[in-house]
Design a protein around this motif. Structure first.
Motif, mmCIF file in Angstrom:
data_model
loop_
_atom_site.group_PDB
_atom_site.id
_atom_site.type_symbol
_atom_site.label_atom_id
_atom_site.label_comp_id
_atom_site.label_asym_id
_atom_site.label_seq_id
_atom_site.Cartn_x
_atom_site.Cartn_y
_atom_site.Cartn_z
ATOM 1 N N UNK A 181 1.044 -1.271 0.222
ATOM 2 C CA UNK A 181 -0.310 -0.016 -0.115
ATOM 3 C C UNK A 181 0.776 1.029 0.026
ATOM 4 N N UNK A 182 0.493 1.986 -1.157
ATOM 5 C CA UNK A 182 1.459 3.145 -0.957
ATOM 6 C C UNK A 182 0.525 4.156 -0.473
ATOM 7 N N UNK A 183 1.558 5.553 0.312
ATOM 8 C CA UNK A 183 0.857 7.072 0.347
ATOM 9 C C UNK A 183 0.219 7.993 -0.293
ATOM 10 N N UNK A 184 -0.436 8.210 -1.733
ATOM 11 C CA UNK A 184 -0.177 8.664 -2.577
ATOM 12 C C UNK A 184 -0.103 10.370 -1.991
ATOM 13 N N UNK A 185 -0.841 10.474 -0.434
ATOM 14 C CA UNK A 185 -1.053 12.278 -0.215
ATOM 15 C C UNK A 185 -2.401 12.192 -0.300
ATOM 16 N N UNK A 186 -2.361 13.297 0.247
ATOM 17 C CA UNK A 186 -4.205 13.568 0.348
ATOM 18 C C UNK A 186 -5.364 12.840 0.958
#
Length: 176
Positions: free
Chosen positions: A104-109
């Protein structure tokens, strides 16, 4: 008017002050030059913030990419990975990661998406390349902007000195 590759206009250099001053008053010219220098300083501050932001993001992207590559390398072994993960700047927690094909990658917002290891590797690699390119462009723009600020300051000084010289000559003529 000339500009750099990202559209920042090049400051004109006033080579012949006598010729240049035939079109405007000293006050107007000095105001224009001061305003242009202020605009260049504003752009410089913006680019400095961009550079700082990118210099912080690049190590984070590298760290994430290294982790994805590590997990991809451990994928076939079937053994869980024991690690410490960062909860906060100074807080870490122990974790055991079972063999997995996704991350799982944190993409922001407030957005986090699940990717396969290969997709994550491709995404992070492209993000890293883009960030490095943007950093190099920001550094080039900063150098260009410093040159433009210097040019505008030199122009301002030349016009100011020309005006001082002109006033002295006028004063000599009126007193003589």
């Amino acid at each position: 008017m000339e500009a750099n590759p990202r559209g920042i206009p090049k400051a004109p250099f006033v080579d012949n002050v006598d010729q240049y001053m035939k079109t405007d008053t000293v006050e107007t010219t000095l105001r224009k030059f001061t305003e242009a220098a202020s605009k260049y300083r504003f752009m410089e501050n913006s680019k400095l913030q961009q550079r700082v932001s990118l210099e912080q993001k690049i190590p984070e992207i590298k760290k994430s990419l290294d982790l994805v590559k590590y997990l991809a390398g451990k994928r076939g072994s079937g053994t869980p990975v024991k690690t410490l993960f960062e909860v906060n700047d100074t807080l870490y927690a122990h974790a055991t990661i079972p063999p997995t094909d996704t991350v799982n990658l944190w993409l922001g917002a407030n957005v986090m998406l699940e990717y396969t290891l290969d997709e994550a590797n491709d995404l992070l690699s492209s993000k890293l390349d883009i960030a490095k390119t943007n950093l190099n462009e920001a550094i080039e723009d900063l150098e260009f902007l410093r040159d433009q600020i210097t040019t505008m300051e030199v122009n301002t000084a030349r016009v100011y000195n020309w005006d001082v010289k002109r006033r002295r000559e006028e004063k000599k003529e009126t007193t003589a």
